[in-house]
Design a protein around this motif. Structure first.
Motif, PDB file in Angstrom:
ATOM      1  N   VAL A 192       0.865  -1.172   0.000  1.00 18.53           N
ATOM      2  CA  VAL A 192       0.000   0.000   0.000  1.00 18.53           C
ATOM      3  C   VAL A 192       0.905   1.227   0.000  1.00 18.53           C
ATOM      4  N   PHE A 193       0.875   1.971  -1.102  1.00 16.81           N
ATOM      5  CA  PHE A 193       1.722   3.153  -1.247  1.00 16.81           C
ATOM      6  C   PHE A 193       0.938   4.409  -0.842  1.00 16.81           C
ATOM      7  N   VAL A 194       1.597   5.303  -0.093  1.00 16.01           N
ATOM      8  CA  VAL A 194       0.977   6.558   0.337  1.00 16.01           C
ATOM      9  C   VAL A 194       1.951   7.698   0.063  1.00 16.01           C
ATOM     10  N   SER A 195       1.466   8.762  -0.573  1.00 18.05           N
ATOM     11  CA  SER A 195       2.309   9.935  -0.816  1.00 18.05           C
ATOM     12  C   SER A 195       2.115  10.959   0.288  1.00 18.05           C
ATOM     13  N   SER A 196       3.215  11.590   0.699  1.00 16.84           N
ATOM     14  CA  SER A 196       3.184  12.612   1.743  1.00 16.84           C
ATOM     15  C   SER A 196       3.664  13.936   1.163  1.00 16.84           C
ATOM     16  N   GLU A 197       2.748  14.898   1.055  1.00 18.34           N
ATOM     17  CA  GLU A 197       3.080  16.187   0.433  1.00 18.34           C
ATOM     18  C   GLU A 197       4.158  16.952   1.185  1.00 18.34           C
ATOM     19  N   LYS A 198       4.061  17.034   2.493  1.00 21.94           N
ATOM     20  CA  LYS A 198       4.969  17.862   3.284  1.00 21.94           C
ATOM     21  C   LYS A 198       6.302  17.183   3.578  1.00 21.94           C
ATOM     22  N   ASP A 199       6.309  15.855   3.575  1.00 27.29           N
ATOM     23  CA  ASP A 199       7.564  15.138   3.822  1.00 27.29           C
ATOM     24  C   ASP A 199       8.312  14.812   2.539  1.00 27.29           C
ATOM     25  N   ASP A 200       7.724  15.135   1.383  1.00 26.27           N
ATOM     26  CA  ASP A 200       8.352  14.864   0.088  1.00 26.27           C
ATOM     27  C   ASP A 200       8.712  13.382  -0.052  1.00 26.27           C
ATOM     28  N   SER A 201       7.837  12.513   0.435  1.00 28.39           N
ATOM     29  CA  SER A 201       8.201  11.111   0.512  1.00 28.39           C
ATOM     30  C   SER A 201       7.040  10.185   0.164  1.00 28.39           C
ATOM     31  N   LEU A 202       7.391   8.906  -0.019  1.00 28.14           N
ATOM     32  CA  LEU A 202       6.417   7.839  -0.143  1.00 28.14           C
ATOM     33  C   LEU A 202       6.616   6.868   1.009  1.00 28.14           C
ATOM     34  N   ALA A 203       5.506   6.354   1.530  1.00 24.97           N
ATOM     35  CA  ALA A 203       5.558   5.310   2.548  1.00 24.97           C
ATOM     36  C   ALA A 203       4.867   4.072   1.999  1.00 24.97           C
ATOM     37  N   VAL A 204       5.310   2.907   2.448  1.00 25.80           N
ATOM     38  CA  VAL A 204       4.730   1.647   2.005  1.00 25.80           C
ATOM     39  C   VAL A 204       4.326   0.820   3.214  1.00 25.80           C
ATOM     40  N   PHE A 205       3.101   0.301   3.149  1.00 26.12           N
ATOM     41  CA  PHE A 205       2.584  -0.565   4.203  1.00 26.12           C
ATOM     42  C   PHE A 205       2.263  -1.923   3.614  1.00 26.12           C
ATOM     43  N   ASP A 206       2.382  -2.966   4.439  1.00 24.33           N
ATOM     44  CA  ASP A 206       1.961  -4.304   4.036  1.00 24.33           C
ATOM     45  C   ASP A 206       0.459  -4.410   4.271  1.00 24.33           C
ATOM     46  N   ALA A 207      -0.301  -4.702   3.227  1.00 25.83           N
ATOM     47  CA  ALA A 207      -1.757  -4.746   3.343  1.00 25.83           C
ATOM     48  C   ALA A 207      -2.224  -5.841   4.291  1.00 25.83           C
ATOM     49  N   ARG A 208      -1.412  -6.881   4.466  1.00 24.83           N
ATOM     50  CA  ARG A 208      -1.821  -8.006   5.312  1.00 24.83           C
ATOM     51  C   ARG A 208      -1.572  -7.743   6.786  1.00 24.83           C
ATOM     52  N   THR A 209      -0.439  -7.092   7.111  1.00 25.84           N
ATOM     53  CA  THR A 209      -0.092  -6.838   8.518  1.00 25.84           C
ATOM     54  C   THR A 209      -0.391  -5.409   8.956  1.00 25.84           C
ATOM     55  N   ARG A 210      -0.590  -4.508   7.969  1.00 25.00           N
ATOM     56  CA  ARG A 210      -0.806  -3.080   8.215  1.00 25.00           C
ATOM     57  C   ARG A 210       0.398  -2.416   8.879  1.00 25.00           C
ATOM     58  N   GLN A 211       1.562  -3.000   8.696  1.00 27.15           N
ATOM     59  CA  GLN A 211       2.797  -2.436   9.219  1.00 27.15           C
ATOM     60  C   GLN A 211       3.549  -1.697   8.116  1.00 27.15           C
ATOM     61  N   GLN A 212       4.178  -0.567   8.490  1.00 29.06           N
ATOM     62  CA  GLN A 212       4.997   0.144   7.513  1.00 29.06           C
ATOM     63  C   GLN A 212       6.251  -0.670   7.242  1.00 29.06           C
ATOM     64  N   VAL A 213       6.570  -0.864   5.958  1.00 26.01           N
ATOM     65  CA  VAL A 213       7.731  -1.661   5.591  1.00 26.01           C
ATOM     66  C   VAL A 213       8.828  -0.826   4.921  1.00 26.01           C
ATOM     67  N   ALA A 214       8.499   0.382   4.501  1.00 26.99           N
ATOM     68  CA  ALA A 214       9.504   1.220   3.851  1.00 26.99           C
ATOM     69  C   ALA A 214       9.009   2.662   3.775  1.00 26.99           C
ATOM     70  N   ALA A 215       9.957   3.583   3.648  1.00 23.73           N
ATOM     71  CA  ALA A 215       9.663   4.997   3.393  1.00 23.73           C
ATOM     72  C   ALA A 215      10.918   5.633   2.821  1.00 23.73           C
ATOM     73  N   TRP A 216      10.749   6.544   1.871  1.00 29.05           N
ATOM     74  CA  TRP A 216      11.901   7.196   1.269  1.00 29.05           C
ATOM     75  C   TRP A 216      11.491   8.532   0.663  1.00 29.05           C
ATOM     76  N   GLY A 217      12.488   9.424   0.536  1.00 25.54           N
ATOM     77  CA  GLY A 217      12.257  10.688  -0.146  1.00 25.54           C
ATOM     78  C   GLY A 217      12.143  10.448  -1.643  1.00 25.54           C
ATOM     79  N   GLN A 218      11.052  10.944  -2.244  1.00 26.19           N
ATOM     80  CA  GLN A 218      10.822  10.695  -3.668  1.00 26.19           C
ATOM     81  C   GLN A 218      11.041  11.938  -4.511  1.00 26.19           C
ATOM     82  N   CYS A 219      10.416  13.042  -4.133  1.00 24.37           N
ATOM     83  CA  CYS A 219      10.506  14.276  -4.896  1.00 24.37           C
ATOM     84  C   CYS A 219       9.827  15.371  -4.077  1.00 24.37           C
TER      85      CYS A 219
END
Length: 339
Positions: A42-69
């Motif tokens: 599950v990908f989520v964009s964050s306007e103020k953090d200039d980043s994307l976060a990724v969650f596992d749809a099965r566990t609902r845990q965040q598995v990654a986040a990084w600055g994208q643009c």
């Protein structure tokens, strides 16, 4: 003389070959587009953090986040679900991210301030609204070159390709219009008056209806795509809330076409609408300023990006209640699900 294989052996061989393709994630979808095996991201964009976060749809845990643009906003998967397209508003580009590796494959320069876009059914053309320039621009996704641009009303936002791919619909927030662009002639062929500050677009009933969220009218305009006329206006009035606080923006529809979900912005609710009757069935309480919506492919979970509470609500669609909250950085804008 060589003995011919039996019909049973031929059938078994074909079945085995198909099974191997499915396991490899290469079985073709209904429209002939190769579809990979799901990654449950599950990908989520964050306007103020200039980043994307990724969650596992099965566990609902965040598995990654990084600055994208700078200021990532709209997210959309390619038809084969192998790539994630990201609108980078302040960098004036759309990034293409590999879903499996999460690495950026390309950056398409698409003009000033892209916020929303849509892909053609074959994934070869990207249609982008350029808010500052008042344009709808079309880009070839392989070469990154602009194919054409059409001038529309001020502050265009929502973009949707028609079911047959022959037209592109674009909202103009300032003009309170939906522009209908003919792809072949590359011209605006119709301007449709809707409510105040139209934002997003949703096709339902196999493309026979185009729904338009009107942020400052607390409503959705229903447009028949055969006549290009407004057939009805759906008004939202959650109990106990002032009309000016009901600001619909994001929308999503179930895969069976029976339900539509509309994020009501500052009302902090999602409206559940029966598509056939166009009647509101329920209001679901979520986070603050509910805008970006995405449904899981089994229609069981609705993800709602809440821009002012900096989180994503996970709604169980059967019970009509939020069952989890995912912290998703500052001002989450959009959600895309590879499930």
């Amino acid at each position: 003389m060589n003995k011919m294989p039996s019909p049973a052996w031929i059938a078994f061989t074909l079945l085995l070959a198909t099974a191997l393709l499915v396991v490899a994630g290469l079985a073709e979808g209904a429209q002939g587009v190769a579809v990979r095996a799901a990654t449950h991201q599950v990908f989520v964009s964050s306007e103020k953090d200039d980043s994307l976060a990724v969650f596992d749809a099965r566990t609902r845990q965040q598995v990654a986040a990084w600055g994208q643009c700078r200021r990532p906003r709209h997210l959309q998967l390619s038809p084969d679900r192998a790539r994630l397209y990201v609108a980078c508003s302040d960098d004036h580009r759309v990034d293409v991210v590999d879903v499996a590796s999460r690495k950026t494959l390309a950056s398409l320069q698409v003009g000033d301030d892209p916020e929303l876009f849509d892909l053609s059914q074959d994934g070869r053309t990207l249609y982008v609204s350029n808010e500052e320039d008042g344009l709808l621009s079309a880009y070839d996704t392989a070469s990154g070159k602009r194919v054409f641009a059409v001038r529309v009303g001020d502050e265009p936002e929502g973009v949707r390709v028609s079911a047959d791919g022959r037209q592109v619909y674009v909202t103009s927030e300032v003009a309170n219009l939906v522009h209908v662009i003919d792809v072949a002639s590359r011209k605006v062929v119709r301007n449709i008056q809707v409510g105040n500050r139209p934002r997003r677009l949703l096709l339902v009933r196999d493309g026979k209806e185009l729904w338009v969220s009107n942020e400052l009218s607390a409503s959705v305009s229903v447009i028949r795509t055969d006549t290009l006329e407004v057939a009805q206006t759906i008004v939202f009035a959650p109990r106990g809330l002032r009309a000016e606080d009901v600001t619909p923006v994001g929308m999503a529809a179930s895969s069976d076409g029976t339900r539509a979900y509309i994020g009501l912005g500052r009302a902090n609710h999602v409206a559940v609408v029966e598509v056939a009757s166009r009647r509101v069935q329920d209001y679901v309480l979520v986070g603050r300023r509910a805008w970006g919506l995405a449904l899981s492919r089994d229609n069981a979970r609705l993800y709602v990006a809440n821009g002012l509470s900096d989180d994503v609500s996970v709604v169980d669609t059967a019970s009509g209640k939020a069952v989890a909250t995912l912290k998703a950085g500052r001002v989450p804008h959009s959600v895309a699900i590879d499930d």
